[in-house]
Design a protein around this motif. Structure first.
Motif, PDB file in Angstrom:
ATOM      1  N   PRO A   1       8.670  -4.226   6.453  1.00 39.83           N
ATOM      2  CA  PRO A   1       7.782  -3.182   6.973  1.00 39.83           C
ATOM      3  C   PRO A   1       8.079  -1.833   6.335  1.00 39.83           C
ATOM      4  O   PRO A   1       9.213  -1.550   5.928  1.00 39.83           O
TER       5      PRO A   1
ATOM      6  N   GLY B   1       2.989  -3.121  13.859  1.00 37.01           N
ATOM      7  CA  GLY B   1       2.827  -1.850  13.172  1.00 37.01           C
ATOM      8  C   GLY B   1       2.368  -0.761  14.124  1.00 37.01           C
ATOM      9  O   GLY B   1       2.284  -0.944  15.335  1.00 37.01           O
TER      10      GLY B   1
ATOM     11  N   VAL C   1       0.197   5.030   8.384  1.00 36.14           N
ATOM     12  CA  VAL C   1       0.362   3.714   9.006  1.00 36.14           C
ATOM     13  C   VAL C   1       1.755   3.169   8.728  1.00 36.14           C
ATOM     14  O   VAL C   1       2.251   3.244   7.600  1.00 36.14           O
TER      15      VAL C   1
ATOM     16  N   ASP D   1       3.208  -0.291   8.432  1.00 37.27           N
ATOM     17  CA  ASP D   1       2.756  -1.670   8.280  1.00 37.27           C
ATOM     18  C   ASP D   1       3.934  -2.592   8.527  1.00 37.27           C
ATOM     19  O   ASP D   1       4.796  -2.769   7.672  1.00 37.27           O
TER      20      ASP D   1
ATOM     21  N   ASP E   1      -5.374  -8.819   5.298  1.00 33.38           N
ATOM     22  CA  ASP E   1      -4.317  -7.974   5.842  1.00 33.38           C
ATOM     23  C   ASP E   1      -4.944  -6.711   6.416  1.00 33.38           C
ATOM     24  O   ASP E   1      -5.870  -6.145   5.820  1.00 33.38           O
ATOM     25  N   ARG E   2      -4.441  -6.282   7.580  1.00 32.94           N
ATOM     26  CA  ARG E   2      -5.029  -5.119   8.238  1.00 32.94           C
ATOM     27  C   ARG E   2      -4.773  -3.835   7.461  1.00 32.94           C
ATOM     28  O   ARG E   2      -5.622  -2.952   7.409  1.00 32.94           O
ATOM     29  N   TRP E   3      -3.597  -3.703   6.872  1.00 34.89           N
ATOM     30  CA  TRP E   3      -3.229  -2.412   6.297  1.00 34.89           C
ATOM     31  C   TRP E   3      -3.027  -2.425   4.781  1.00 34.89           C
ATOM     32  O   TRP E   3      -3.405  -1.484   4.107  1.00 34.89           O
ATOM     33  N   SER E   4      -2.396  -3.462   4.250  1.00 31.15           N
ATOM     34  CA  SER E   4      -1.985  -3.452   2.843  1.00 31.15           C
ATOM     35  C   SER E   4      -2.730  -4.518   2.059  1.00 31.15           C
ATOM     36  O   SER E   4      -3.175  -5.526   2.617  1.00 31.15           O
TER      37      SER E   4
ATOM     38  N   ASP F   1       1.736  -9.666   1.974  1.00 35.40           N
ATOM     39  CA  ASP F   1       1.081  -8.452   1.510  1.00 35.40           C
ATOM     40  C   ASP F   1       1.967  -7.759   0.484  1.00 35.40           C
ATOM     41  O   ASP F   1       3.036  -8.261   0.116  1.00 35.40           O
TER      42      ASP F   1
END
Length: 719
Positions: A37, A464, A479, A481, A510-513, A553
């Motif tokens: 993370p 996250g 963010v 992650d 992937d939500r963020w990356s 990710d």
């Protein structure tokens, strides 16, 4: 909740429509392995509106992202709610879900949003008429776990009509919180007329609670003492639905109408879901008139453990103090001094960190005796005594905002402060079991705009969190992650034929990356693996193999998902062994989601008690008790989350006639709880149950977070 310093102005320029992708949605998280993370670089906030939003709130629950926006002055005056379903993909904008227009014809401001893990939500705001002398209304709306918003209600009137307000006013507005069971609370801090002889204008505090499900709001209750002004209002809801409120309350208005000579203490009250009654007010600080207690922050753990931290001024010295409340206790213990390594230190956030560790984030905004100003954190030891303070940052020349959230077993901390010539927002992760936090990260600066403040720090429910940062040139997000890529859908056959090709597919997002390459497949038969969203493989021999899907990710947060495939010898059409085309194998999408609800395991003390031949009867009696159902568990396949719908008797509300008692007995409360599936099993801690008829309905959830598969229903009568 982040408390704004009263020394910071409120900017009206908040949301900038940038080109960067915001919170891209995906399906429910699967198991995480070899995670790495990290904080991501800040990015502008992109929303589907044509005008700048004046204020914005973000929340996560039920696999969705929720946004509540108040418009800029001159735009259509309504609170707009946007939502994004999981799996929408990078760059997809949230869809408009609901809107609540002004009922006064004026401005809607100060939105406050809280979202439960299961998707229930509460939203409150101020509806302010533009006509002089007309009241300000505190409005609130509740969203059930299935996504339906109820009609908003007025929970308080901020100022009586015709009142002429003085120039110096305490802050006012709503504070909101919601528990995992869907119990929501709105606290309305608003003005009232002065009583004869009062020196200053008063801000009173009212509260209204919404029980879980589709029921309505409870009646509004005044929490604060009459003729005592309130400030620094906090509210939180435990997993059981217990509500805790804490605030500063003036005990002496001094000799002038100004607030500078006021004396205040810190008080708290608790609302119990079993009886729907607020406990008596507790003077937590017990400061009397010799000290001034203020700048209150509150943290409540899922089990009800709580911490109230505050600033106390006595004989010119400012210290940080905190009082703790154990799970199940009705009141806070005597407050203790919080070591801060700096004099004149003020708490800016408090929390019960994973593992039950009380934690206070504090700032020392001035330099005294050669000691540098700074932001620091102090955590309590196992016996409740405070440990040594730890300095996190030297940036604290002015008052700061801060927040603490938990993500699984870790704690995330963020704050905004001024250091030298440029304001900065910083953040840090403190991992479970670690003696020290990770290195502090600079999350954003003011970009030369001259203004920067941390608005929110919100956990995303997937490991996250999102920090919303207000700059002079617009709203941005930073963010953390900490979650694995999400498996939106997969197509893996439960049966394959030896010697014949079979196609396997997976939709991973992937939500963020961004993803690090394409998904990889291991076929479990000793052959070389393959990569791609869709691959074809031929199994050589027969038997049961385990096919493993892997994806990660760009940070290394990894998804691992396994599928059992039975490889059989090919058969001809019609079932014979002669010629003809082999029968194609059946296909399924990630297997049909299934879930089971296991009965509680009878304690060994009951099983082994004498006489042994009565053990079965003793266990049967124990299974009919509420204590037996405090924790429920089971198995699940083809899903990463399960949903448990819990229907229990409603709290008694009196009634003397037989008909009234029958109606009371028929009332129920519905709560929706969700749990992740790990290694094929799930566990849920239930709120305190009431005696009577209880129904548990368990269903697995599909990749979009919707109930799927066959429901498991268990009807009980508990005592």
């Amino acid at each position: 909740m982040i408390r704004r310093s009263r020394l910071r102005p409120r900017s009206s320029a908040v949301a900038a429509l940038g080109a960067a992708a915001l919170l891209s949605a995906s399906a429910v998280t699967a198991a995480t392995a070899a995670a790495a993370p990290a904080w991501l670089p800040p990015a502008p906030l992109e929303l589907p509106v044509t005008a700048l939003a004046q204020q914005l709130q973000i929340g996560f629950g039920g696999g969705r992202e929720l946004y509540a926006l108040a418009p800029a002055s001159g735009a259509a005056q309504e609170i707009a709610i946007f939502a994004r379903e999981p799996g929408a993909g990078t760059g997809a904008l949230p869809a408009r879900q609901a809107a609540f227009p002004s009922v006064t014809g004026g401005d809607v401001v100060v939105p406050r949003l809280a979202v439960a893990p299961g998707g229930a939500a509460v939203l409150a705001w101020i509806d302010s008429s533009r006509d002089a002398g007309r009241p300000l209304l505190m409005r609130a709306a509740y969203r059930t776990a299935d996504g339906a918003w109820q009609q908003p209600v007025t929970v308080a009137t901020a100022v009586a009509a015709g009142v002429s307000l003085p120039g110096e006013l305490p802050p006012f507005g709503p504070s909101v919180a919601i528990g995992a069971d869907g119990t929501a609370a709105v606290l309305a801090q608003h003005g009232e007329d002065n009583s004869p002889g009062e020196q200053g204008w008063d801000a009173r505090l009212d509260a209204v609670v919404h029980r879980p499900g589709a029921g309505g709001w409870e009646r509004s209750v005044r929490l604060s003492t009459p003729d005592r002004s309130v400030a620094a209002v906090n509210v939180a809801v435990a997993e059981s639905g217990e509500v805790t409120a804490a605030w500063a309350e003036v005990t002496d208005e001094g000799a002038s109408t100004a607030q500078a000579d006021d004396v205040s203490t810190v008080v708290a009250r608790r609302w119990g879901p079993s009886n729907g009654i607020w406990d008596a007010l507790q003077d937590v600080a017990q400061a009397g008139l010799s000290a001034n207690a203020r700048e209150v922050v509150l943290g409540v753990a899922p089990d009800g453990a709580a911490i109230v931290a505050y600033e106390q001024v006595a004989r010119g010295l400012i210290t940080a103090r905190a009082a703790l409340r154990a799970p199940g206790a009705g009141t806070f213990a005597t407050p203790r001094l919080v070591p801060t390594r700096r004099v004149n230190a003020t708490p800016i956030a408090a929390a019960i960190a994973p593992g039950g560790i009380p934690t206070v984030l504090w700032h020392a905004p001035v330099t005294v005796n050669g000691a540098d100003a700074g932001i620091g954190v102090t955590r309590a030891a196992g016996d409740g005594s405070w440990g040594a303070p730890r300095l996190l940052s030297a940036y604290a020349e002015q008052r700061s905002n801060g927040a603490i959230v938990t993500t699984g077993t870790d704690m995330l901390v963020a704050w905004s402060a001024s250091g030298g010539a440029q304001p900065v927002v910083q953040g840090v992760r403190w991992q479970a079991g670690a003696d020290a936090p990770d290195p502090v990260r600079d999350l954003d600066d003011d970009g030369g705009s001259g203004y920067l403040v941390l608005d929110q720090l919100v956990a995303d429910g997937e490991g996250g969190a999102v920090a919303t940062i207000e700059r002079g040139d617009g709203q941005r997000t930073a963010v953390f992650d900490g979650g694995a890529p999400l498996l939106r859908a997969a197509d893996v056959p439960p049966i394959a034929y030896a010697g014949l090709p079979v196609t396997l597919t997976a939709d991973v997002r992937d939500r963020w990356s961004p993803l690090a390459g394409t998904p990889s497949w291991e076929f479990g038969d000793g052959s070389a693996g393959a990569s791609g969203a869709s691959v074809t493989h031929t199994f050589a021999g027969t038997g049961v193999v385990t096919v493993t899907l892997r994806a990660q990710d760009a940070l290394g947060n990894a998804l691992v998902r396994s599928f059992a495939v039975q490889v059989v010898a090919p058969t001809s059409a019609g079932g014979g062994s002669g010629g003809g085309a082999p029968t194609p194998p059946p296909r399924r999408a990630v297997a049909t989601p299934r879930a089971t609800l296991a009965p509680p395991v009878c304690p060994r003390a009951i099983v082994n008690a004498r006489p042994r031949n009565a053990a079965r009867a003793r266990c049967a009696r124990w299974l009919r008790t509420r204590a037996a159902w405090r924790t429920v568990r089971g198995t699940a396949s083809g899903t990463t989350r399960v949903e448990l719908r819990l229907v229990t008797p409603a709290p008694a509300r009196g009634g003397t006639t037989r008909a009234a008692r029958r109606r009371a007995a028929a009332r129920t409360v519905t709560r929706v709880l969700r749990a992740p599936v790990r290694n094929g099993a799930w566990t849920l801690r239930l709120p305190v149950l009431r005696a009577g008829a209880v129904t548990l309905t368990l269903r697995p959830l599909d990749a979009a977070g919707k109930p799927a598969g066959t429901a498991v229903v268990n009807k009980l009568r508990l005592r």
